[in-house]
Design an enzyme around this catalytic site. Structure first.
Site, PDB file in Angstrom:
ATOM      1  N   CYS A 114       0.783  -1.293  -0.101  1.00 58.29           N
ATOM      2  CA  CYS A 114      -0.081   0.104   0.021  1.00 58.29           C
ATOM      3  C   CYS A 114       0.811   1.175  -0.088  1.00 58.29           C
ATOM      4  O   CYS A 114       0.292   2.411  -0.061  1.00 58.29           O
ATOM      5  CB  CYS A 114      -0.981  -0.030   1.240  1.00 58.29           C
ATOM      6  N   HIS A 259      -3.782   6.765   1.684  1.00 55.54           N
ATOM      7  CA  HIS A 259      -4.187   5.316   1.132  1.00 55.54           C
ATOM      8  C   HIS A 259      -5.553   5.053   1.608  1.00 55.54           C
ATOM      9  O   HIS A 259      -5.865   5.264   2.704  1.00 55.54           O
ATOM     10  CB  HIS A 259      -3.190   4.552   1.692  1.00 55.54           C
ATOM     11  N   ASN A 289     -10.074  -1.072  -1.651  1.00 53.96           N
ATOM     12  CA  ASN A 289      -8.937  -0.676  -1.709  1.00 53.96           C
ATOM     13  C   ASN A 289      -7.948  -1.236  -2.807  1.00 53.96           C
ATOM     14  O   ASN A 289      -7.850  -2.533  -2.922  1.00 53.96           O
ATOM     15  CB  ASN A 289      -8.321  -1.711  -0.132  1.00 53.96           C
TER      16      ASN A 289
HETATM   17  N1  COA Z   1     -19.042  -9.561   6.440  1.00 52.97           N
HETATM   18  C1  COA Z   1     -19.839  -9.791   7.587  1.00 52.97           C
HETATM   19  N2  COA Z   1     -19.404 -10.212   8.845  1.00 52.97           N
HETATM   20  C2  COA Z   1     -18.061 -10.186   8.808  1.00 52.97           C
HETATM   21  C3  COA Z   1     -17.259 -10.091   7.553  1.00 52.97           C
HETATM   22  C4  COA Z   1     -17.975  -9.689   6.483  1.00 52.97           C
HETATM   23  N3  COA Z   1     -17.141  -9.457   5.296  1.00 52.97           N
HETATM   24  N4  COA Z   1     -15.970 -10.210   7.990  1.00 52.97           N
HETATM   25  C5  COA Z   1     -15.828 -10.479   9.342  1.00 52.97           C
HETATM   26  N5  COA Z   1     -17.011 -10.430   9.916  1.00 52.97           N
HETATM   27  C6  COA Z   1     -17.432 -11.020  11.109  1.00 52.97           C
HETATM   28  C7  COA Z   1     -16.311 -11.751  11.808  1.00 52.97           C
HETATM   29  O1  COA Z   1     -16.539 -13.048  11.714  1.00 52.97           O
HETATM   30  C8  COA Z   1     -16.833 -11.180  13.433  1.00 52.97           C
HETATM   31  O2  COA Z   1     -17.657 -11.795  13.755  1.00 52.97           O
HETATM   32  P1  COA Z   1     -17.765 -12.431  15.289  1.00 52.97           P
HETATM   33  O3  COA Z   1     -17.899 -11.315  16.216  1.00 52.97           O
HETATM   34  O4  COA Z   1     -19.139 -13.256  15.335  1.00 52.97           O
HETATM   35  O5  COA Z   1     -16.654 -12.997  15.432  1.00 52.97           O
HETATM   36  C9  COA Z   1     -17.233  -9.803  13.248  1.00 52.97           C
HETATM   37  O6  COA Z   1     -17.827  -9.782  11.872  1.00 52.97           O
HETATM   38  C10 COA Z   1     -16.282  -8.673  13.592  1.00 52.97           C
HETATM   39  O7  COA Z   1     -15.069  -9.091  13.004  1.00 52.97           O
HETATM   40  P2  COA Z   1     -13.825  -8.152  13.222  1.00 52.97           P
HETATM   41  O8  COA Z   1     -12.623  -8.774  12.329  1.00 52.97           O
HETATM   42  O9  COA Z   1     -13.572  -8.054  14.591  1.00 52.97           O
HETATM   43  O10 COA Z   1     -14.099  -6.874  12.633  1.00 52.97           O
HETATM   44  P3  COA Z   1     -13.676  -5.279  12.998  1.00 52.97           P
HETATM   45  O11 COA Z   1     -14.623  -4.548  13.493  1.00 52.97           O
HETATM   46  O12 COA Z   1     -12.238  -5.304  13.312  1.00 52.97           O
HETATM   47  O13 COA Z   1     -13.449  -5.018  11.136  1.00 52.97           O
HETATM   48  C11 COA Z   1     -11.806  -4.869   9.533  1.00 52.97           C
HETATM   49  C12 COA Z   1     -12.772  -5.707  10.381  1.00 52.97           C
HETATM   50  C13 COA Z   1     -11.254  -5.735   8.562  1.00 52.97           C
HETATM   51  C14 COA Z   1     -12.963  -3.836   8.700  1.00 52.97           C
HETATM   52  C15 COA Z   1     -11.031  -3.828  10.212  1.00 52.97           C
HETATM   53  O14 COA Z   1     -10.496  -4.550  11.099  1.00 52.97           O
HETATM   54  C16 COA Z   1      -9.960  -3.023   9.427  1.00 52.97           C
HETATM   55  O15 COA Z   1     -10.421  -2.227   8.601  1.00 52.97           O
HETATM   56  N6  COA Z   1      -8.782  -3.341   9.408  1.00 52.97           N
HETATM   57  C17 COA Z   1      -7.827  -2.624   8.836  1.00 52.97           C
HETATM   58  C18 COA Z   1      -7.622  -3.423   7.270  1.00 52.97           C
HETATM   59  C19 COA Z   1      -6.805  -2.660   6.409  1.00 52.97           C
HETATM   60  O16 COA Z   1      -6.665  -1.489   6.540  1.00 52.97           O
HETATM   61  N7  COA Z   1      -6.282  -3.416   5.574  1.00 52.97           N
HETATM   62  C20 COA Z   1      -5.442  -3.031   4.575  1.00 52.97           C
HETATM   63  C21 COA Z   1      -4.247  -2.254   4.950  1.00 52.97           C
HETATM   64  S1  COA Z   1      -3.444  -1.732   3.832  1.00 52.97           S
END
Ligand code: COA
Length: 332
Positions: A114, A259, A289
């Protein structure tokens, strides 16, 4: 010594557009979950087998060349930032060079995920200021959609990513005070496995085994919370460094382009820097992204729509896998 200016920019995304609801054919997800957590509404994906990353890069490069009124043969060098090259080797840069029809000029691949566009900008800036190359094509291009886990396990990562390319043609300017003012790069490999793709790997034999494929090790995995936590710390720090080095403050920023990984991350970055809404630009809603392509796509949209005007202070920041992060200050 001259500074480096953006001569022109371009972008390209595949025609195929997918809404959040479209993704429900593969994953148990919802428009509400994706929008609330990430801000993403749609993304563009290639039709598998029809376009590779270098094809997207080619279209973005052509659009930048057209806007500059330049022919490919006027380019001195290509820098190609991607984490999804067409093949393991050679890099994507040579395929783009071949498709542009300019054999001979150097083609450098940048593998900083990224942060790839900012790493590439730093290299291009050094080459241009020292006079090594005068016309540098810097491209960020990604095809994520062919590397996704379409089983239920893939939903947390796959809904975030889109395909696309952005390009910039860079060259020297003698115009006092304009151009790239500074670039700043960081990395911390202690976090390499927080967002990574394990297979294929030259660290063991065979590089890909049947067991790997059965267990899905060819797909990227991410510790989303850990990435989030570091991103909202490192990006504001990197912006403050870029401003301080140039004797500038947040009030001087005309436009911050961060980004596009997650709208919530960027909103937190904006809040920490105390920037108004009109000082930031986000388009993750439409593209998801696109990794190395997010920043040049956003720059192009702002330049083409008149949101960026000559003399404006543009600040760039990125954070991603590695971890790598970086920033740049540009007087447009
Ligand atoms: N749709 C629905 N539910 C989903 C899902 C989806 N696509 N993906 C995961 N879940 C569920 C999980 O299984 C979890 O369920 P549970 O509570 O029953 O276990 C719940 O949603 C929460 O998951 P979690 O991973 O804790 O969510 P979060 O609030 O941390 O959000 C991201 C996830 C990925 C959106 C967030 O962590 C994020 O944006 N992180 C940075 C990612 C990033 O920037 N990556 C690129 C960097 S360059």
């Amino acid at each position: 010594m001259p500074r480096t200016e953006f001569i022109s920019t371009g972008l390209y995304v595949p025609e195929r557009t997918l809404t959040n609801d479209d993704l429900r054919q593969w994953w148990d997800t919802s428009d509400e979950w994706i929008r609330e957590r990430t801000g993403i509404e749609t993304r563009h994906w290639v039709k598998p087998g029809e376009q590779a990353g270098s094809d997207l890069a080619l279209e973005a490069a052509r659009s930048a060349l057209d806007r500059a009124g330049m022919q490919p043969k006027e380019l001195d060098c290509i820098i190609y930032a991607t984490l999804s090259p067409d093949y393991c080797f050679p890099g994507g840069g040579v395929y783009l060079q071949r498709k542009l029809g300019v054999p001979g000029i150097p083609a450098l691949d940048i593998r900083n995920q990224c942060t790839g566009f900012i790493y590439g900008l730093s290299v291009a800036d050094a080459w241009i200021r020292t006079g090594q190359y005068r016309r540098v094509l810097l491209v960020g291009a990604e095809v994520h959609s062919t590397g996704m886990d379409f089983t239920p396990a893939g939903r947390d990562i796959s809904v975030l990513f889109g395909d696309g390319a952005g390009a910039a043609i860079l060259g020297p300017t003698e115009d006092e005070g304009r151009g790239v003012l500074s670039t700043h790069l960081w990395a911390d490999g202690r976090h390499a496995e927080q967002l990574w793709c394990e297979v294929e790997t030259s660290a063991r034999y065979p590089r890909v085994s049947h067991q790997d494929l059965d267990e899905g090790r060819q797909y990227a995995i991410m510790n989303g919370r850990e990435v989030f936590k570091h991103a909202v710390t490192k990006m504001p720090q990197s912006v403050r460094t870029a401003l301080e080095v140039n004797g500038l403050s947040e009030a001087d920023v005309k436009l911050l382009i961060a980004h596009q990984a997650n709208l919530r991350i960027n909103e937190m970055v904006q809040r920490q820097l105390g920037l108004r809404d009109d000082q930031v630009y986000n388009n993750i809603q439409r593209y998801g992204n696109t990794t190395a392509a997010t920043i040049p796509i956003a720059i192009h949209e702002c330049a083409a729509s008149g949101r960026l005007q000559r003399g404006d202070l543009l600040v760039l920041t990125a954070f991603g896998s590695g971890f790598t992060w970086g920033s740049a200050a540009v007087r447009w």
